[in-house]
Design a protein around this motif. Structure first.
Motif, short mmCIF file in Angstrom:
data_model
loop_
_atom_site.label_atom_id
_atom_site.label_comp_id
_atom_site.label_asym_id
_atom_site.label_seq_id
_atom_site.Cartn_x
_atom_site.Cartn_y
_atom_site.Cartn_z
N ILE A 113 10.35 -12.70 -3.49
CA ILE A 113 10.19 -11.48 -2.69
C ILE A 113 8.76 -10.98 -2.87
N LEU A 114 8.09 -10.69 -1.76
CA LEU A 114 6.78 -10.05 -1.79
C LEU A 114 6.87 -8.74 -1.02
N VAL A 115 6.42 -7.66 -1.65
CA VAL A 115 6.33 -6.37 -0.97
C VAL A 115 4.87 -5.96 -0.91
N ASN A 116 4.36 -5.77 0.30
CA ASN A 116 2.99 -5.29 0.51
C ASN A 116 3.05 -3.78 0.74
N SER A 117 2.85 -3.02 -0.33
CA SER A 117 2.92 -1.56 -0.25
C SER A 117 1.57 -0.90 -0.49
N GLN A 118 0.51 -1.70 -0.53
CA GLN A 118 -0.83 -1.17 -0.78
C GLN A 118 -1.34 -0.37 0.42
N GLY A 119 -2.12 0.66 0.14
CA GLY A 119 -2.65 1.45 1.24
C GLY A 119 -3.58 2.55 0.77
N VAL A 120 -4.61 2.80 1.55
CA VAL A 120 -5.52 3.91 1.31
C VAL A 120 -5.78 4.61 2.64
N GLU A 121 -6.31 5.83 2.55
CA GLU A 121 -6.65 6.58 3.75
C GLU A 121 -7.99 7.28 3.55
N HIS A 122 -8.81 7.30 4.58
CA HIS A 122 -10.06 8.07 4.57
C HIS A 122 -10.07 8.92 5.83
N ARG A 123 -9.91 10.22 5.65
CA ARG A 123 -9.79 11.10 6.80
C ARG A 123 -11.16 11.43 7.38
#
Length: 259
Positions: free
Chosen positions: A92-102
């Motif tokens: 199982i691979l879960v890709n939950s990475q994330g960033v935001e630049h407003r």
């Protein structure tokens, strides 16, 4: 046709959860572990990694503490080697990475744009390629779950790169599902709505804004990460063997509320 009883038991499975040490990723990692999987939660911050590894082990599941720079494909390869060395498989691979630049498009720099896309979509491609090949070589099927967003469907003001990247994750999920289907690997997405996490704490603490959002959720309130984790368990289990290429909104009806 005889219908067999589908199992949500993940015993004997090994899951890698990228971005699995905070918020939604942590919730998914812990819920997978609670259903029997060995879980490797990874992020840049070793303190956060050790904390979640301890939580996983307290459940009674196996884990491993290691950091990861998701923007470095060589580091993803190193992670793959480490997991295979210690566990012998990745199911199982879960890709939950994330960033935001407003910011507004007219003020965005190219560096701002690339920073968000390198984490939110480039690394999803790299991780899917690397761990997907592991699953193909093992010839035992597999599950890949990509964490999308409401922004995969909606346009968000002051979030051009985030919106573009999460739209790309949804479309990439479809393409990967088609490619990996002959190998019995299902690729699906989860699109979270409003959940109570560290990242949304400032909004949660603003009662006026919290209530404004809550009133737009047909089911009446923000979600708990355990509810999101339950969807991940479904997509990681044999119960979803005939489901691939879809992204499931887990949002209490927020996305389709036209009010």
């Amino acid at each position: 046709m005889a219908f067999k009883k589908m199992s949500f038991d993940l015993s004997g499975k090994v899951a890698v959860v990228i971005g699995g040490t905070r918020g939604i990723g942590r919730g998914i990692a812990l819920t997978l572990a609670d259903h029997g999987a060995a879980v490797v939660p990874v992020s840049r911050n070793f303190h956060n990694v050790k904390k979640v590894v301890a939580e996983i082990e307290a459940i009674g599941a196996r884990s491993m503490a290691t950091t990861l720079d998701v923007t470095d494909e060589k580091d993803l390869e190193r992670l793959k080697d480490d997991v295979l060395r210690d566990f012998g498989q990745v199911d199982i691979l879960v890709n939950s990475q994330g960033v935001e630049h407003r910011g507004y498009i007219r003020e965005y720099t190219y560096e701002d744009w690339r920073k968000v896309l390198s984490v939110n979509i480039d690394s999803v491609f790299s991780a899917t390629k690397i761990f997907g090949n592991v699953m193909i070589d093992a010839q035992n099927g597999g599950k890949i779950i990509n964490v999308c967003s409401m922004a995969s469907f909606l346009g968000l003001t002051e979030a051009p790169a985030y919106t573009a990247s999460k739209g790309a994750v949804l479309q990439f999920t479809k393409a990967a599902a088609l490619e990996f289907a002959p190998y019995n690997i299902q690729v699906n997405g989860i699109a979270p709505g409003w959940f109570k996490t560290e990242l949304t704490q400032p909004v949660w603490d603003n009662k006026e804004l919290y209530d404004q959002i809550r009133k737009k959720i047909p089911l009446g309130d923000w979600g708990d990460v355990e509810e999101l984790g339950a969807c991940a368990v479904y997509l990681a289990s044999q119960a979803s063997n005939y489901v691939t290429g879809v992204t499931i909104p887990v949002d209490g009806g927020f996305l389709y509320n036209g009010a």
